[in-house]
Design an enzyme around this catalytic site. Structure first.
Site, PDB file in Angstrom:
ATOM      1  N   PRO A   2       0.824  -1.204   0.000  1.00  0.00           N
ATOM      2  CA  PRO A   2       0.000   0.000   0.000  1.00  0.00           C
ATOM      3  C   PRO A   2       0.862   1.259   0.000  1.00  0.00           C
ATOM      4  CG  PRO A   2      -0.834  -1.607   1.572  1.00  0.00           C
ATOM      5  CD  PRO A   2       0.486  -2.123   1.098  1.00  0.00           C
ATOM      6  N   GLU A   3       0.430   2.241  -0.801  1.00  0.00           N
ATOM      7  CA  GLU A   3       1.192   3.470  -0.940  1.00  0.00           C
ATOM      8  C   GLU A   3       0.519   4.589  -0.146  1.00  0.00           C
ATOM      9  OE1 GLU A   3       2.612   4.056  -4.943  1.00  0.00           O
ATOM     10  OE2 GLU A   3       2.265   1.957  -5.435  1.00  0.00           O
ATOM     11  N   LYS A  51       3.794   6.005   4.434  1.00  0.00           N
ATOM     12  CA  LYS A  51       3.158   4.693   4.388  1.00  0.00           C
ATOM     13  C   LYS A  51       2.830   4.167   5.784  1.00  0.00           C
ATOM     14  CE  LYS A  51       5.599   3.326   0.167  1.00  0.00           C
ATOM     15  NZ  LYS A  51       6.418   2.286  -0.461  1.00  0.00           N
ATOM     16  N   ASN A 168       5.740   1.075  -5.373  1.00  0.00           N
ATOM     17  CA  ASN A 168       6.217   0.522  -6.639  1.00  0.00           C
ATOM     18  C   ASN A 168       5.272   0.788  -7.809  1.00  0.00           C
ATOM     19  OD1 ASN A 168       8.520  -0.888  -7.669  1.00  0.00           O
ATOM     20  ND2 ASN A 168       7.175  -2.615  -8.132  1.00  0.00           N
ATOM     21  N   ARG A 262      12.724  -4.658  -6.758  1.00  0.00           N
ATOM     22  CA  ARG A 262      11.305  -4.600  -7.081  1.00  0.00           C
ATOM     23  C   ARG A 262      11.163  -4.595  -8.599  1.00  0.00           C
ATOM     24  NH1 ARG A 262       8.383  -2.356  -2.989  1.00  0.00           N
ATOM     25  NH2 ARG A 262       6.608  -3.323  -4.060  1.00  0.00           N
TER      26      ARG A 262
END
Length: 290
Positions: A2-3, A51, A168, A262
């Site tokens: 989650p961003e 975050k 990401n 990532r």
């Protein structure tokens, strides 16, 4: 993972049910946080910081959760059946009229609010893109620090110590919108380019953080044209091997980063202002043949 926009929406969703109410019960799965200390405490605020979700108590305590890759917050009525097994509950907070459950979070931490300025994570966070007082100059200063000169911009945007809130998905989307290769070194990007990237990031996070934002991400809204590309919703993320919405070139993907790489997604044509990352010659040749 989650961003920042997701955490902001979680805070907005939980705040009406938690803020101003006294905790009736609390328990945590992980050893360490003595969450029984918050029982009887009034919740003053529920805030998203980058975050992180911070629940602040009248008695001077703060509870921090970080959702990692798989965590989520749920809100239930007392007695309502949970949608996930109780064994996955990392934190449970009971207040009059509501039960807030944080599932699968790797970080649940209770500390004194007065320690926040020296907290090892919170004190080192860069400017929060969703903060009304976002400091663009400070974010650029951190990104332009000589120690980051050889850092690829795709990695730098994920470094919460430089600027907080980007994950990401947005990393790939933002850099595509602004036609910047995720593999460009920070030392090669001027301040105007960095300001443009951060402005786009802020706009996209804000668009997704709105309580009335539609289900799913709205990163397919081009801030320059207003164009929306339904039903994919995303420009490049998770679209490897599919045609670019702009030019038709096949979207590429590849690992980026050191110890915990990532997956990055990019268009080798639209973002070809610098060498397009791992095996760039092979990727570009393949894209041209396609």
């Amino acid at each position: 993972m989650p961003e920042g926009d997701t955490l902001s929406r979680i805070a907005v969703a939980l705040r009406p049910y938690l803020a101003g109410r006294v905790v009736k019960g609390a328990r945590a799965r992980l050893p360490g946080p003595q969450v029984s200390r918050i029982v009887g405490q009034k919740i003053n605020a529920v805030d998203a910081v980058g975050k992180n979700l911070l629940i602040r108590f009248e008695g001077g305590l703060e509870l921090r959760t970080h959702l990692g890759l798989h965590g989520s917050w749920h809100r239930y009525r007392p007695g309502e059946t949970w949608r996930r097994p109780a064994s996955r509950a990392a934190l449970v907070i009971e207040v009059p009229g509501a039960v807030a459950v944080c599932f699968d979070a790797p970080v649940v931490e209770l500390f004194e609010a007065r320690a926040e300025p020296v907290h090892p994570t919170l004190s080192s966070l860069g400017p929060d893109l969703l903060d009304a007082e976002f400091d663009m100059s400070e974010a650029i200063r951190r990104l332009k620090d000589p120690s980051r000169g050889d850092v690829e911009v795709g990695n730098a945007l994920l470094d919460q110590r430089a600027v907080s809130g980007i994950g990401n998905v947005f990393k790939s989307e933002i850099l595509f919108i602004d036609r910047v290769s995720p593999f460009a070194k920070l030392g090669t990007l001027d301040e105007a380019t960095l300001e443009r990237i951060l402005t786009t990031a802020r706009e996209q996070l804000q668009a997704n953080a709105r309580p009335d934002a539609p289900a799913g991400r709205t990163t397919t809204v081009d801030p320059r044209t207003g164009a929306r590309l339904a039903p994919s919703r995303l420009w490049v993320y998770d679209r490897a091997g599919r045609p670019c919405h702009r030019c038709g070139t096949l979207i590429r993907s590849g690992p980026q980063g050191g110890q915990l790489p990532r997956t990055t997604y990019w268009c080798p044509s639209c973002q070809a202002d610098v060498a397009a990352g791992p095996s760039s010659a092979k990727n570009q040749a393949r894209s041209k043949r396609a």
